[in-house]
Design an enzyme around this catalytic site. Structure first.
Site, short mmCIF file in Angstrom:
data_model
loop_
_atom_site.label_atom_id
_atom_site.label_comp_id
_atom_site.label_asym_id
_atom_site.label_seq_id
_atom_site.Cartn_x
_atom_site.Cartn_y
_atom_site.Cartn_z
N HIS A 189 -5.88 -2.75 -13.02
CA HIS A 189 -6.89 -2.31 -14.01
C HIS A 189 -6.68 -0.85 -14.42
CE1 HIS A 189 -9.58 -5.88 -13.55
NE2 HIS A 189 -9.07 -5.90 -12.34
N ASN A 234 -15.09 -9.63 -14.24
CA ASN A 234 -14.03 -9.88 -15.21
C ASN A 234 -14.59 -10.67 -16.39
OD1 ASN A 234 -11.89 -8.63 -13.88
ND2 ASN A 234 -11.27 -10.49 -12.80
N HIS A 267 -17.28 -0.07 -7.05
CA HIS A 267 -17.13 -0.68 -5.73
C HIS A 267 -18.09 -1.86 -5.60
CE1 HIS A 267 -16.63 -1.43 -1.61
NE2 HIS A 267 -17.38 -0.48 -1.08
N TYR A 283 -12.27 -1.30 -2.22
CA TYR A 283 -12.64 -0.39 -3.31
C TYR A 283 -12.88 1.05 -2.85
CZ TYR A 283 -12.55 -4.26 -6.53
OH TYR A 283 -12.11 -5.30 -7.31
FE1 HDD Z 1 -10.53 -5.73 -8.10
C1 HDD Z 1 -10.22 -2.69 -9.55
C2 HDD Z 1 -12.38 -6.85 -10.76
C3 HDD Z 1 -10.55 -8.90 -6.76
C4 HDD Z 1 -9.02 -4.56 -5.33
N1 HDD Z 1 -11.17 -4.93 -9.82
C5 HDD Z 1 -10.95 -3.65 -10.24
C6 HDD Z 1 -11.57 -3.45 -11.51
C7 HDD Z 1 -12.18 -4.61 -11.85
C8 HDD Z 1 -11.93 -5.55 -10.78
C9 HDD Z 1 -12.98 -4.89 -13.11
C10 HDD Z 1 -11.53 -2.16 -12.32
C11 HDD Z 1 -12.70 -1.29 -12.01
C12 HDD Z 1 -12.65 -0.06 -12.90
O1 HDD Z 1 -12.82 -0.21 -14.11
O2 HDD Z 1 -12.46 1.02 -12.34
N2 HDD Z 1 -11.24 -7.53 -8.68
C13 HDD Z 1 -12.06 -7.76 -9.75
C14 HDD Z 1 -12.57 -9.11 -9.69
C15 HDD Z 1 -12.05 -9.69 -8.58
C16 HDD Z 1 -11.22 -8.70 -7.93
C17 HDD Z 1 -13.52 -9.73 -10.70
C18 HDD Z 1 -12.25 -11.06 -8.03
C19 HDD Z 1 -13.33 -11.75 -8.20
N3 HDD Z 1 -9.88 -6.59 -6.37
C20 HDD Z 1 -10.01 -7.90 -5.99
C21 HDD Z 1 -9.54 -8.06 -4.65
C22 HDD Z 1 -9.12 -6.82 -4.22
C23 HDD Z 1 -9.33 -5.92 -5.33
C24 HDD Z 1 -9.54 -9.37 -3.87
C25 HDD Z 1 -8.52 -6.39 -2.91
C26 HDD Z 1 -8.58 -7.04 -1.81
N4 HDD Z 1 -9.69 -3.96 -7.57
C27 HDD Z 1 -9.17 -3.70 -6.36
C28 HDD Z 1 -8.75 -2.26 -6.19
C29 HDD Z 1 -9.17 -1.64 -7.55
C30 HDD Z 1 -9.71 -2.83 -8.31
C31 HDD Z 1 -7.37 -2.03 -5.73
C32 HDD Z 1 -8.14 -0.82 -8.32
C33 HDD Z 1 -8.83 0.43 -8.75
C34 HDD Z 1 -10.12 0.38 -8.11
O3 HDD Z 1 -10.23 -0.73 -7.36
O4 HDD Z 1 -10.99 1.24 -8.17
O5 HDD Z 1 -9.42 -1.68 -5.14
#
Ligand code: HDD
Length: 712
Positions: free
Chosen positions: A90, A163, A354, A377
């Site tokens: 993202h 999402n 988060h 997060y």
């Molecule tokens: Fe995630 C970012 C949505 C599963 C780990 N995720 C991130 C963002 C969104 C989502 C919208 C961007 C937030 C922003 O604008 O800063 N993610 C989802 C959805 C998931 C999902 C809807 C499943 C239902 N994500 C998911 C899993 C993991 C992560 C299973 C790790 C185990 N996601 C992350 C992250 C991010 C992230 C690596 C990258 C940047 C951030 O968090 O702040 O931690």
């Protein structure tokens, strides 16, 4: 901590002139951090006024620069460290401030204050994103879109990190790094940027059948939205709500766009990625600047605890949705995005969402994907934002008071008074103190769900049906949506170099979703037709869910739609005036597009000033095209390749086209047959009703087979 108090934002220039009464609480807080340098001296970071910002300090006019030049050193050092790591997923995003307003108190469901107070204007910050591409990638690639909302409530921040699709690729967070490594640009050559059409993605998903349902969504039109405001949003996981009596229900969160749900055509999406990589963020920005605020309704699907086991899937499985025909969506409030950020880095880049940011009255479920997210997060912000004080960044601060005994760490801004940074303490009279759990405004209390079980690594059997809902989704699509899905799989898999991966996806995944889909894709790839499904599925109660088709999600109006008006010398001024008046009445808008950016002369002798040229603002940036009458203008267009291409492209992308008066000849020249959306020959006024209707239907789907023959 507030550092500088400047003029209140309402007195500043640019976006600050907009109406923002609705979100004043967060903005009053942000005002303390906002910096306006107009009328101020240029200084160093320590406040020394700078006399010369053009020349470094040198030993002689042509001599070497001197180390003692603290002004140059400070400037270059800061510059050298300007970048922070982009989000691991993202990374590409755009955001806006707004307000959430509740329709009716939800006391029977939750004690969360912001879901009980219809008088409250809860400030929000929403960030939309793509998943795969880096920060500088294009907006219109085929991908999932993130839809993350931070509610600054009176009881703390609630982040709904969702999402634009209601399900996910995997069931357990332990697979997330594998999934992301597979979809990201490939490890050896960092290609492709922004998309999933490559070997490692299809290798992984063809070996991981739980991804079947979500991959189908990403091969559908949902993965190429026309704009952020035309997307639904979903919390994906099942959450819990808890009321003041301690009673809990399960809930799925939905965002319903008031602009309807609309998508680009794949050819359009690909062209936009080159012609305007900022297409989505630009539209969000411009709509907000012009006062045409994007809006969504918050919807809840509420499932009583007693019904947990009534479905033929597990509520904890994030690869499943709850069909709206089984549990209707109750609309409970409205989100309006009404203010652009002042600074992209400070707000959009530094905002830290988060899933674990919840407030009393909301709780997690045992969805194993959600459970893993609760760790990820915070952890990711530590490396992205440099340490544990990211909650002190202005955009992340709650608007309610926050105090605890956490101290120090890099870039700490709070100046904590007192001696006792521990609890219990007697030295500072025990402050800050715990709040006992209470119905309203109380301390946070987890839902006391009974837990037993042995420690094990195992996927529940209730998570094992990977195809029924994928079939449900495919069955629910209109014929043109199904065609787009077949084309998308064929396109993506044709980019996969390894034939065995293509075949595995067709035979072991698609054949279990729908045999027509599998056979059509196989034929497009030159593969033998699959013999039949490889897994046996239980009979399902629901054959189709009409709520899943975008064909059923149009807004019923043309608000916010954008029309290109092709002009040249002699363009009929009356046609233009009639169009502009009609669009204005319905909240739609138009831009004049000329051969170049230079003014042309209308039929009334007055100058018409174009917003852009045929090449600079192409048809793919608009919902519809209008060509005013006028013999001289029609002749000029007929001899201009860029203008003719404009019309061919709009026709190919199934858009509404009105060719007024003499401009009707252009249809004949291009051999375009009139249809429900191609209206020609009459004057502007006479064409308006049909033109409006065609715009409201978004595309002329019946034209699609014919449009494929158009060389544009
Ligand atoms: Fe995630 C970012 C949505 C599963 C780990 N995720 C991130 C963002 C969104 C989502 C919208 C961007 C937030 C922003 O604008 O800063 N993610 C989802 C959805 C998931 C999902 C809807 C499943 C239902 N994500 C998911 C899993 C993991 C992560 C299973 C790790 C185990 N996601 C992350 C992250 C991010 C992230 C690596 C990258 C940047 C951030 O968090 O702040 O931690």
């Amino acid at each position: 901590m507030p550092q500088k108090k400047k003029a209140p934002s309402s007195q500043l220039a640019g976006t600050d002139t907009l109406d923002r009464r609705n979100n004043s609480r967060k903005h009053e807080q942000l005002d303390a951090f906002r910096e306006d340098a107009s009328g101020e001296a240029l200084t160093t970071n320590t406040g020394v006024r700078i006399a010369d910002n053009k020349n470094s300090l040198k030993a002689g006019e042509r001599g070497p620069s001197l180390l003692e030049d603290f002004i140059m050193r400070e400037k270059i050092t800061h510059f050298d460290h300007e970048r922070i790591p982009e989000r691991v997923v993202h990374a590409r995003g755009a955001a806006a401030h707004g307000v959430f307003k509740l329709y009716e108190p939800l006391a029977e469901l939750t004690k969360a204050a912001f879901l009980n107070d219809t008088q409250a204007d809860t400030p929000v910050f929403v960030r939309f994103s793509t998943v795969q591409g880096p920060r500088g990638s294009a907006d219109t690639v085929r991908d999932v879109r993130g839809f993350a909302t931070k509610f600054y409530t009176s009881e703390g921040n609630f982040d709904l990190v969702g999402n634009n699709m209601p399900v996910f690729f995997i069931q357990d967070a332990i697979k997330f790094p594998d999934f992301v490594h597979a979809v990201k640009p490939e490890a050896h050559n960092e290609m492709p940027t922004g998309g999933s059409a490559h070997d490692t993605f299809w290798d992984f998903v063809s070996l991981q059948p739980e991804s079947a349902h979500m991959v189908l969504w990403t091969m559908s039109d949902r993965a190429i939205p026309t704009s952020f405001r035309a997307m639904q949003g979903f919390g994906v996981h099942t959450f819990r709500l808890i009321n003041a009596a301690g009673k809990s229900v399960f809930v799925k969160f939905h965002w319903r766009p008031l602009s309807g749900v609309c998508s680009l055509i794949w050819d359009e999406a690909q062209k936009l990625a080159g012609k305007d990589p900022d297409f989505h963020r630009r539209a969000l920005w411009e709509d907000i600047e012009s006062g045409d605020y994007p809006e969504w309704e918050l919807g809840l699907q509420v499932i009583p605890q007693a019904d947990e086991d009534k479905f033929d899937f597990d509520l904890l499985d994030p690869t499943k949705l709850v069909p709206e025909e089984l549990v209707p969506v109750r609309k409970v409030g409205k989100l309006t995005l009404n203010r652009n950020p002042d600074n992209f880095f400070a707000e959009t880049e530094q905002v830290a969402f988060h899933v674990g940011h919840i407030v009393p009255g909301i709780d997690f479920s045992n969805d194993p994907l959600m459970q893993g997210r609760l760790f990820s997060y915070t952890d990711t912000q530590l490396s992205r934002l440099g340490g544990p004080n990211f909650n002190e960044l202005p955009i992340n601060r709650p608007v309610c008071p926050f105090h605890n005994n956490q101290r120090d760490a890099i870039h700490r801004q709070t100046v904590n008074k007192g001696r006792a940074a521990y609890e219990p303490n007697s030295i500072d009279a025990g402050w800050p103190k715990e709040t006992p759990p209470a119905a309203q405004g109380g301390g946070f209390e987890s839902y006391p769900e009974p837990m037993t079980g042995i420690k094990l690594r195992k996927r529940s059997d209730s998570f094992s049906d990977h195809f029924s809902q994928a079939t449900l989704f495919f069955n629910s699509m209109s014929p043109h949506e199904q065609e787009h899905i077949i084309s998308a799989y064929s396109f993506e898999l044709s980019k996969v170099e390894r034939v065995e991966i293509r075949a595995r996806q067709v035979n072991e995944v698609l054949a279990n979703i729908d045999m027509t889909l599998a056979k059509r894709v196989a034929a497009n790839l030159g593969l033998p037709a699959p013999k039949g499904p490889t897994v046996e599925l239980a009979a399902r109660k629901l054959r189709a869910s009409p709520a899943l088709s975008q064909a059923n999600l149009l807004p019923g109006n043309i608000k916010s739609r954008k029309v290109a008006v092709l002009i040249a010398d002699g363009a009929a001024a009356a046609d233009i005036a009639a169009l502009l008046a009609a669009l204005k009445k319905e909240g739609a808008s138009a831009k004049l597009i000329g051969p170049t950016a230079a003014p042309v002369t209308g039929s009334d002798g007055k100058p018409l000033v174009p917003h852009g040229s045929y090449e600079g603002l192409p048809s793919i940036a608009f919902d519809a095209v209008f060509v005013p009458g006028g013999a001289a203008a029609a002749k000029a267009l007929a001899g201009n390749g860029a203008a003719l291409h404009y019309l061919l492209e709009a026709y190919k992308h199934l858009k509404a086209i009105a060719l007024c008066g003499e401009a009707g000849e252009l249809a004949k020249q291009l051999r375009l047959e009139a249809d429900a959306g191609l209206l020609a020959g009459k004057d502007g006024k006479a064409l308006l009703a049909g033109f409006r209707k065609a715009i409201g239907e978004h595309r002329v789907w019946a034209r699609e087979p014919k449009a494929k023959q158009v060389p544009a």
